[in-house]
Design a protein around this motif. Structure first.
Motif, PDB file in Angstrom:
ATOM      1  N   ILE A 170       4.044   8.825 -10.810  1.00 42.41           N
ATOM      2  CA  ILE A 170       2.871   9.670 -10.564  1.00 42.41           C
ATOM      3  C   ILE A 170       1.804   8.905  -9.786  1.00 42.41           C
ATOM      4  CG2 ILE A 170       0.913  10.808 -11.692  1.00 42.41           C
ATOM      5  CD1 ILE A 170       2.898  11.668 -13.899  1.00 42.41           C
ATOM      6  N   THR A 171       1.540   7.673 -10.185  1.00 41.99           N
ATOM      7  CA  THR A 171       0.521   6.879  -9.501  1.00 41.99           C
ATOM      8  C   THR A 171       0.934   6.560  -8.065  1.00 41.99           C
ATOM      9  OG1 THR A 171      -0.354   5.915 -11.536  1.00 41.99           O
ATOM     10  CG2 THR A 171      -0.689   4.653  -9.514  1.00 41.99           C
ATOM     11  N   ALA A 172       2.196   6.194  -7.865  1.00 41.82           N
ATOM     12  CA  ALA A 172       2.676   5.939  -6.507  1.00 41.82           C
ATOM     13  C   ALA A 172       2.536   7.180  -5.636  1.00 41.82           C
ATOM     14  CB  ALA A 172       4.134   5.489  -6.547  1.00 41.82           C
ATOM     15  N   ASN A 173       2.831   8.336  -6.206  1.00 40.54           N
ATOM     16  CA  ASN A 173       2.682   9.602  -5.476  1.00 40.54           C
ATOM     17  C   ASN A 173       1.222   9.890  -5.153  1.00 40.54           C
ATOM     18  OD1 ASN A 173       4.015  12.283  -4.624  1.00 40.54           O
ATOM     19  ND2 ASN A 173       2.390  12.971  -6.018  1.00 40.54           N
ATOM     20  N   ASN A 174       0.321   9.600  -6.092  1.00 40.91           N
ATOM     21  CA  ASN A 174      -1.108   9.814  -5.848  1.00 40.91           C
ATOM     22  C   ASN A 174      -1.601   8.996  -4.658  1.00 40.91           C
ATOM     23  OD1 ASN A 174      -1.381  11.610  -7.960  1.00 40.91           O
ATOM     24  ND2 ASN A 174      -2.212  10.113  -9.398  1.00 40.91           N
ATOM     25  N   PHE A 175      -1.086   7.776  -4.512  1.00 38.21           N
ATOM     26  CA  PHE A 175      -1.470   6.920  -3.395  1.00 38.21           C
ATOM     27  C   PHE A 175      -0.649   7.180  -2.138  1.00 38.21           C
ATOM     28  CE2 PHE A 175      -3.484   4.437  -6.750  1.00 38.21           C
ATOM     29  CZ  PHE A 175      -4.633   3.963  -6.118  1.00 38.21           C
ATOM     30  N   LYS A 176       0.320   8.105  -2.231  1.00 36.91           N
ATOM     31  CA  LYS A 176       1.219   8.420  -1.111  1.00 36.91           C
ATOM     32  C   LYS A 176       1.909   7.168  -0.572  1.00 36.91           C
ATOM     33  CE  LYS A 176      -0.876  12.777   0.344  1.00 36.91           C
ATOM     34  NZ  LYS A 176       0.294  13.565  -0.079  1.00 36.91           N
ATOM     35  N   VAL A 177       2.285   6.298  -1.487  1.00 36.26           N
ATOM     36  CA  VAL A 177       2.935   5.042  -1.129  1.00 36.26           C
ATOM     37  C   VAL A 177       4.165   5.272  -0.257  1.00 36.26           C
ATOM     38  CG1 VAL A 177       4.323   3.173  -2.114  1.00 36.26           C
ATOM     39  CG2 VAL A 177       2.082   3.689  -3.083  1.00 36.26           C
ATOM     40  N   PHE A 178       4.932   6.285  -0.581  1.00 36.84           N
ATOM     41  CA  PHE A 178       6.213   6.500   0.103  1.00 36.84           C
ATOM     42  C   PHE A 178       6.030   6.874   1.578  1.00 36.84           C
ATOM     43  CE2 PHE A 178       6.639   7.497  -4.414  1.00 36.84           C
ATOM     44  CZ  PHE A 178       7.601   6.565  -4.771  1.00 36.84           C
ATOM     45  N   ASP A 179       4.886   7.456   1.922  1.00 36.92           N
ATOM     46  CA  ASP A 179       4.623   7.802   3.321  1.00 36.92           C
ATOM     47  C   ASP A 179       4.526   6.571   4.207  1.00 36.92           C
ATOM     48  OD1 ASP A 179       4.588  10.428   2.585  1.00 36.92           O
ATOM     49  OD2 ASP A 179       2.451  10.757   2.926  1.00 36.92           O
ATOM     50  N   TYR A 180       4.261   5.413   3.624  1.00 34.74           N
ATOM     51  CA  TYR A 180       4.055   4.188   4.388  1.00 34.74           C
ATOM     52  C   TYR A 180       5.256   3.249   4.338  1.00 34.74           C
ATOM     53  CZ  TYR A 180      -0.718   5.877   4.217  1.00 34.74           C
ATOM     54  OH  TYR A 180      -1.840   6.659   4.333  1.00 34.74           O
ATOM     55  N   LEU A 181       6.350   3.715   3.738  1.00 34.93           N
ATOM     56  CA  LEU A 181       7.500   2.830   3.561  1.00 34.93           C
ATOM     57  C   LEU A 181       8.774   3.405   4.178  1.00 34.93           C
ATOM     58  CD1 LEU A 181       6.794   1.599  -0.080  1.00 34.93           C
ATOM     59  CD2 LEU A 181       6.675   0.256   2.032  1.00 34.93           C
ATOM     60  N   LYS A 182       8.623   4.117   5.270  1.00 34.49           N
ATOM     61  CA  LYS A 182       9.813   4.578   5.997  1.00 34.49           C
ATOM     62  C   LYS A 182      10.522   3.389   6.655  1.00 34.49           C
ATOM     63  CE  LYS A 182       7.387   7.727   8.214  1.00 34.49           C
ATOM     64  NZ  LYS A 182       7.062   8.809   9.187  1.00 34.49           N
ATOM     65  N   SER A 183       9.765   2.336   6.946  1.00 37.91           N
ATOM     66  CA  SER A 183      10.332   1.092   7.451  1.00 37.91           C
ATOM     67  C   SER A 183       9.817  -0.054   6.583  1.00 37.91           C
ATOM     68  CB  SER A 183       9.937   0.880   8.916  1.00 37.91           C
ATOM     69  OG  SER A 183       8.524   0.877   9.052  1.00 37.91           O
ATOM     70  N   PRO A 184      10.484  -1.191   6.571  1.00 37.05           N
ATOM     71  CA  PRO A 184      10.119  -2.280   5.650  1.00 37.05           C
ATOM     72  C   PRO A 184       8.703  -2.815   5.881  1.00 37.05           C
ATOM     73  CG  PRO A 184      12.324  -2.629   6.549  1.00 37.05           C
ATOM     74  CD  PRO A 184      11.719  -1.508   7.329  1.00 37.05           C
ATOM     75  N   ARG A 185       7.969  -2.995   4.772  1.00 33.71           N
ATOM     76  CA  ARG A 185       6.620  -3.569   4.838  1.00 33.71           C
ATOM     77  C   ARG A 185       6.387  -4.407   3.591  1.00 33.71           C
ATOM     78  NH1 ARG A 185       2.375   1.099   6.525  1.00 33.71           N
ATOM     79  NH2 ARG A 185       1.011  -0.738   6.616  1.00 33.71           N
ATOM     80  N   THR A 186       5.490  -5.367   3.698  1.00 30.15           N
ATOM     81  CA  THR A 186       5.164  -6.206   2.546  1.00 30.15           C
ATOM     82  C   THR A 186       4.171  -5.494   1.642  1.00 30.15           C
ATOM     83  OG1 THR A 186       3.266  -7.284   3.606  1.00 30.15           O
ATOM     84  CG2 THR A 186       5.452  -8.273   3.963  1.00 30.15           C
ATOM     85  N   SER A 187       4.078  -5.967   0.419  1.00 30.53           N
ATOM     86  CA  SER A 187       3.114  -5.382  -0.525  1.00 30.53           C
ATOM     87  C   SER A 187       1.681  -5.633  -0.060  1.00 30.53           C
ATOM     88  CB  SER A 187       3.336  -5.947  -1.930  1.00 30.53           C
ATOM     89  OG  SER A 187       3.180  -7.347  -1.944  1.00 30.53           O
TER      90      SER A 187
END
Length: 316
Positions: free
Chosen positions: A23-40
């Motif tokens: 739920i928290t990851a979805n709230n931050f829309k984390v997945f929208d920024y990880l279509k390609s590899p990125r660091t934390s």
């Protein structure tokens, strides 16, 4: 045996860890920024969050099987790209956002049990209605295939929410009216506008008290009854029967629950969700719904099962 039982108990009380991370990851829309590899650190900078916290969150998501991690970088896996990426045709982010509001109300369950009154801490109408669309668009075509739509010219989608089922019926040349609350209709108009379907009308109101129109060949009552008390549902069914043509029919879609009200477990837990969020709702058995329809004057019944729902068709 003792350890197995203890582990099962630990799973039960700790399940919320996984859901809260998602739920928290979805709230931050984390997945929208990880279509390609990125660091934390990169993601934390983009989203303006704490770096350590973001790394721990992303590691947990990888542990849950929602991200892949390699060489210190994270990216979506197939599941996340399909269901958690904004713009995907299978996007489920709205219903997960609705889950965040539900979460806040569920934290008041102790008080709800004590008083019998629902919690009112949070509600996100837009997330709820769009979330219903997220779910319904995955199944609407298949559900409607179970319903005989031959000779259906005029239909009412009672409590139709986002209008997902109305869209599919309209595509078949049926003249459809959605009846729902004004705020819901506002959102439904936007969703339907995006579909480019034209032959859908709207009635704004409260179907418990307002006129729902008449002369319908079909009235669809999909995932509505569980939000209301038995007395309210009896009135909803009576009003719907009175709005039918003599050869018309009512189709009810609801979650399956047995006469004992304990199985499936998901439905028993959904009744708790209705306890937390409504004045009188719960899951109802097929026999209970049949009785309301029969007492209102309908005598021909057909039952279909789709996934975790019963689709009950009733006619004169």
């Amino acid at each position: 045996m003792l350890n197995d039982d203890l582990n099962q108990l630990r799973i039960l009380w700790g399940n919320y860890w996984s859901s809260r991370v998602l739920i928290t990851a979805n709230n931050f829309k984390v997945f929208d920024y990880l279509k390609s590899p990125r660091t934390s650190d990169d993601i934390a900078s983009t989203l303006k969050t704490d770096s350590r916290a973001m790394e721990i969150l992303l590691d947990a998501l990888a542990g849950l099987g929602l991200l892949k991690k390699a060489a210190g970088k994270y990216r979506n896996n197939a599941i996340s790209n399909r269901f958690l990426l904004s713009g995907s045709p299978y996007y489920q982010g709205n219903i997960i956002k609705h889950g965040d509001a539900i979460w806040r109300n569920w934290t008041e369950l102790d008080e709800v049990i004590r008083t019998g009154k629902p919690a009112r801490r949070a509600y996100d109408q837009d997330a709820f209605i769009r979330g219903m669309h997220d779910i319904s668009k995955m199944k609407a075509k298949k559900v409607l295939k179970l319903i005989n739509l031959n000779r259906i010219k005029k239909a009412l989608d009672l409590g139709g929410g986002p209008g997902t089922y109305s869209i599919e019926m309209a595509k078949k040349g049926i003249s459809v009216t959605i009846f729902d609350l004004p705020e819901t209709i506002r959102i439904a108009r936007k969703i339907i506008g995006e579909s480019e379907v034209k032959s859908i009308d709207f009635i704004e109101g409260d179907f418990l008290t307002d006129d729902i129109g008449g002369g319908y060949d079909l009235i669809l009552i999909s995932q509505v009854l569980h939000a209301f008390s038995e007395n309210d549902n009896i009135n909803i069914i009576k009003k719907s029967v009175n709005a039918l043509n003599i050869k018309g029919k009512i189709v009810v879609q609801e979650f399956i629950i047995d006469k004992n009200k304990t199985n499936p477990t998901k439905s028993a837990l959904f009744s708790v969700n209705m306890l937390v969020n409504t004045e009188g709702g719960r899951c109802y058995s097929t026999d209970e719904i049949k009785k309301w329809l029969y007492d209102a004057g309908l005598s021909k019944f057909k039952e279909d099962i789709f996934e975790d729902c019963v689709i009950l068709t009733a006619a004169f």
